[in-house]
Design an enzyme around this catalytic site. Structure first.
Site, PDB file in Angstrom:
ATOM      1  N   HIS A 258       1.681   4.351   8.062  1.00 16.45           N
ATOM      2  CA  HIS A 258       0.908   5.434   8.658  1.00 16.45           C
ATOM      3  C   HIS A 258       1.890   6.330   9.405  1.00 16.45           C
ATOM      4  O   HIS A 258       2.990   5.890   9.765  1.00 16.45           O
ATOM      5  CB  HIS A 258      -0.138   4.902   9.643  1.00 16.45           C
ATOM      6  CG  HIS A 258      -1.131   3.964   9.046  1.00 16.45           C
ATOM      7  ND1 HIS A 258      -2.203   4.391   8.297  1.00 16.45           N
ATOM      8  CD2 HIS A 258      -1.213   2.608   9.075  1.00 16.45           C
ATOM      9  CE1 HIS A 258      -2.910   3.339   7.899  1.00 16.45           C
ATOM     10  NE2 HIS A 258      -2.330   2.251   8.355  1.00 16.45           N
TER      11      HIS A 258
ATOM     12  N   ASN B 248      -6.946   0.436  -2.301  1.00 18.58           N
ATOM     13  CA  ASN B 248      -7.650   1.258  -1.303  1.00 18.58           C
ATOM     14  C   ASN B 248      -6.933   2.580  -1.042  1.00 18.58           C
ATOM     15  O   ASN B 248      -6.540   2.899   0.073  1.00 18.58           O
ATOM     16  CB  ASN B 248      -7.876   0.486  -0.005  1.00 18.58           C
ATOM     17  CG  ASN B 248      -6.623  -0.138   0.561  1.00 18.58           C
ATOM     18  OD1 ASN B 248      -5.714  -0.503  -0.166  1.00 18.58           O
ATOM     19  ND2 ASN B 248      -6.570  -0.276   1.870  1.00 18.58           N
TER      20      ASN B 248
ATOM     21  N   HIS C  67      -8.549 -10.402   1.075  1.00 16.24           N
ATOM     22  CA  HIS C  67      -8.293 -10.171   2.500  1.00 16.24           C
ATOM     23  C   HIS C  67      -9.430 -10.863   3.233  1.00 16.24           C
ATOM     24  O   HIS C  67     -10.590 -10.489   3.080  1.00 16.24           O
ATOM     25  CB  HIS C  67      -8.285  -8.667   2.784  1.00 16.24           C
ATOM     26  CG  HIS C  67      -8.165  -8.317   4.234  1.00 16.24           C
ATOM     27  ND1 HIS C  67      -7.234  -7.415   4.691  1.00 16.24           N
ATOM     28  CD2 HIS C  67      -8.856  -8.718   5.337  1.00 16.24           C
ATOM     29  CE1 HIS C  67      -7.353  -7.285   6.010  1.00 16.24           C
ATOM     30  NE2 HIS C  67      -8.345  -8.064   6.416  1.00 16.24           N
TER      31      HIS C  67
ATOM     32  N   HIS D 169      -2.060 -12.741   3.177  1.00 16.06           N
ATOM     33  CA  HIS D 169      -1.605 -12.643   4.570  1.00 16.06           C
ATOM     34  C   HIS D 169      -2.290 -13.607   5.547  1.00 16.06           C
ATOM     35  O   HIS D 169      -3.001 -13.185   6.458  1.00 16.06           O
ATOM     36  CB  HIS D 169      -1.697 -11.211   5.081  1.00 16.06           C
ATOM     37  CG  HIS D 169      -2.937 -10.431   4.761  1.00 16.06           C
ATOM     38  ND1 HIS D 169      -4.197 -10.937   4.879  1.00 16.06           N
ATOM     39  CD2 HIS D 169      -3.091  -9.142   4.366  1.00 16.06           C
ATOM     40  CE1 HIS D 169      -5.087 -10.020   4.555  1.00 16.06           C
ATOM     41  NE2 HIS D 169      -4.431  -8.918   4.241  1.00 16.06           N
TER      42      HIS D 169
ATOM     43  N   GLY E 117      -1.537  -1.399  10.166  1.00 12.00           N
ATOM     44  CA  GLY E 117      -0.566  -1.395   9.075  1.00 12.00           C
ATOM     45  C   GLY E 117       0.755  -0.808   9.510  1.00 12.00           C
ATOM     46  O   GLY E 117       0.824  -0.042  10.478  1.00 12.00           O
TER      47      GLY E 117
ATOM     48  N   ASP F 252       2.893  -6.650   2.727  1.00 13.83           N
ATOM     49  CA  ASP F 252       1.714  -5.855   3.093  1.00 13.83           C
ATOM     50  C   ASP F 252       2.154  -4.507   3.662  1.00 13.83           C
ATOM     51  O   ASP F 252       1.563  -3.995   4.619  1.00 13.83           O
ATOM     52  CB  ASP F 252       0.821  -6.602   4.082  1.00 13.83           C
ATOM     53  CG  ASP F 252      -0.571  -5.974   4.219  1.00 13.83           C
ATOM     54  OD1 ASP F 252      -0.930  -5.144   3.357  1.00 13.83           O
ATOM     55  OD2 ASP F 252      -1.285  -6.306   5.185  1.00 13.83           O
TER      56      ASP F 252
ATOM     57  N   ARG G 253      -0.072   4.283  -0.907  1.00 13.26           N
ATOM     58  CA  ARG G 253      -0.861   5.431  -0.429  1.00 13.26           C
ATOM     59  C   ARG G 253      -1.113   6.552  -1.431  1.00 13.26           C
ATOM     60  O   ARG G 253      -1.669   7.584  -1.055  1.00 13.26           O
ATOM     61  CB  ARG G 253      -0.208   6.041   0.818  1.00 13.26           C
ATOM     62  CG  ARG G 253       0.057   5.058   1.961  1.00 13.26           C
ATOM     63  CD  ARG G 253      -1.209   4.402   2.414  1.00 13.26           C
ATOM     64  NE  ARG G 253      -1.038   3.679   3.682  1.00 13.26           N
ATOM     65  CZ  ARG G 253      -1.855   2.721   4.100  1.00 13.26           C
ATOM     66  NH1 ARG G 253      -2.894   2.377   3.370  1.00 13.26           N
ATOM     67  NH2 ARG G 253      -1.651   2.114   5.255  1.00 13.26           N
TER      68      ARG G 253
ATOM     69  N   HIS H 135       0.880  -1.170   0.000  1.00 18.12           N
ATOM     70  CA  HIS H 135       0.000   0.000   0.000  1.00 18.12           C
ATOM     71  C   HIS H 135       0.917   1.220   0.000  1.00 18.12           C
ATOM     72  O   HIS H 135       1.496   1.561   1.034  1.00 18.12           O
ATOM     73  CB  HIS H 135      -0.878   0.019   1.255  1.00 18.12           C
ATOM     74  CG  HIS H 135      -1.742  -1.192   1.412  1.00 18.12           C
ATOM     75  ND1 HIS H 135      -3.071  -1.224   1.038  1.00 18.12           N
ATOM     76  CD2 HIS H 135      -1.466  -2.424   1.908  1.00 18.12           C
ATOM     77  CE1 HIS H 135      -3.577  -2.414   1.302  1.00 18.12           C
ATOM     78  NE2 HIS H 135      -2.618  -3.168   1.832  1.00 18.12           N
TER      79      HIS H 135
END
Length: 446
Positions: A315, A95, A179, A237, A330, A311, A65, A63
């Site tokens: 953040h 996402n 997921h 995962h 995460g 994964d 972002r 991810h």
């Protein structure tokens, strides 16, 4: 572009390790031999004596972002960190903001990566309860696959309509990655502990809330649906020992219709680590028990689990430093994944040959990626040199992530990624990044 000769390396490829030389010409591997002579004064020669030469890791779940969440990370910053960690290709999740749930929005992400990515890239198309029409427009030869969140995680992309799920599984020819966590189980557990603790639930209860039961219930339903419809299913995962028994090793990977992945954090941490790491190791699915970790390692080594990924999901520390219900799940991992795996090889958890199989060969086979994932003549020169005798400690000063922290801070690794080659160019060289933005869009042979 040019010519690079790597000499005296321990080349690890397709289950074997041998001493030899490798020649890169332009963007491809042109020769592999016991000894290769320098033919031109323009050739850059790297003496890799004592080092492992391996195919670059293909990380099938990250991810990064972008767009919309770039205060946490960007494709540029995280792909650069990936290069420093020996990851030469990534597959990114949908996402973001906006979510990649239309062809147009998906192509926007490809366009960003074409301009800024340091390593090779593809993206997952996002499935929702109401975008089947868009899913059916996706060209399976141009996109890594379809991502479905069967349990809610970062971003609101939960697909929980049984009729919609069966339609998607029945009608798409895309590889479906999922997921798996049962939403109703998680919701009930969360409500129970909010009633007891309020918003500040102890982090140690995370694997009880997002429980073994929640994972197994969802994974088993997805597998049952895939068997019913004939869909090509890849379960992301795994986090529990119990789930590993849903998978088998009876067929070669290329013939499997149902496959599985495990991530670095579920192989490294256990629920005992919440005491010291807190929300920094809050992931969905949760890090669970030592028994689960041991079961995941067993299934990885006996080939019930096919792929190791990260994964990677950064953040900010400010976001992480919240009460349980507000701290997002995460963490960043791409820079340190390979070195953590080598650390496990020193502890006899896994062989270097198996690391290469699960991080490079198998993602290439599973996603049918063209000309990558192996050390073969004519293949793209996506390669990594790892020095197994170069101890170093992860500190804030040497972290490459935009978020500026790592769950591995304070850990000392014996091995270190020294060089990363992407499409024949040196993308990472001992802390330097000489070849900016060399990544290419992955292509597939489906």
């Amino acid at each position: 572009m040019g010519t690079i000769l790597i000499k005296n390396a321990t080349i690890v490829n397709e289950g074997k390790s041998f001493q030899g030389d490798l020649l890169i010409e332009d963007d491809r591997i042109s020769d592999i031999s016991e000894s290769i002579s320098v033919k031109s004064s323009d050739t850059k020669v790297i003496d890799a004596d004592g080092m492992f030469l391996i195919p670059g890791m293909i990380d099938d779940q990250v991810h990064f972002r972008e767009p919309g969440l770039t205060h946490k990370a960007t494709i540029a910053t995280e792909s650069k960190a990936a290069a420093s960690g020996g990851i030469t290709s990534f597959i990114e999740m949908p996402n973001t903001v906006p979510q990649a749930t239309t062809i147009e929005l998906l192509e926007d992400k490809f366009n960003i990566a074409a301009e800024t990515s340091w390593v090779n890239y593809s993206f997952m198309f996002g499935g929702t309860n109401n975008n089947l029409e868009e899913i059916l427009k996706v060209d399976k030869n141009k996109v890594a696959g379809l991502k479905l969140f069967l349990g809610s995680s970062t971003g609101n992309m939960l697909v929980d309509n049984p009729k919609t799920l069966e339609e998607i599984f029945s009608k798409t020819d895309l590889l479906i990655s999922v997921h798996c966590e049962d939403e109703s189980t998680i919701k009930a557990n969360t409500e129970k502990y909010i009633a007891e603790y309020g918003e500040d639930i102890p982090i140690e209860l995370h694997p009880i809330i997002r429980s073994e039961e929640a994972c197994y219930l969802s994974s088993s339903k997805a597998i049952e649906l895939a068997k019913k419809t004939g869909a090509r299913l890849h379960v992301f995962h795994l986090s529990t020992e119990k789930e590993t028994h849903l998978f088998d090793n009876k067929k070669p990977l290329a013939e499997k219709k149902i496959t599985a992945e495990v991530c670095i954090h579920h192989l490294w941490f256990t629920d005992e680590d919440y005491k010291t790491k807190g929300t920094k190791i809050k992931w969905n699915p949760a890090v669970k028990t030592q028994k689960d970790k041991d079961g995941l390692w067993k299934a990885l080594n006996d080939d019930r689990i096919d792929v190791i990924a990260t994964d990677h999901a950064p953040h900010t520390l400010e976001e992480k430093d919240n009460v349980y219900t507000k701290a997002p799940s995460g963490g960043p991992l791409v820079q340190h994944a390979l070195e953590a795996l080598f650390e496990m090889s020193f502890k006899d958890r896994i062989t270097v040959e198996k690391i290469v199989e699960k991080t490079a060969h198998n993602p290439a086979i599973l996603f049918q990626i063209e000309d990558r994932g192996f050390i073969r003549k004519g293949y793209k020169a996506d390669l990594v040199l790892v020095d197994p005798n170069a101890p170093w400690t992860v500190t804030k000063d040497n972290i490459a992530y935009k978020c500026g922290w790592s769950p591995f801070e304070g850990s000392t690794f014996k091995a270190r990624v020294v060089y990363t080659f992407v499409n024949g160019a040196i993308a990472y060289d001992n802390g330097k990044y000489p070849a900016e933005n060399r990544g290419e869009r992955l292509t597939f042979t489906r």
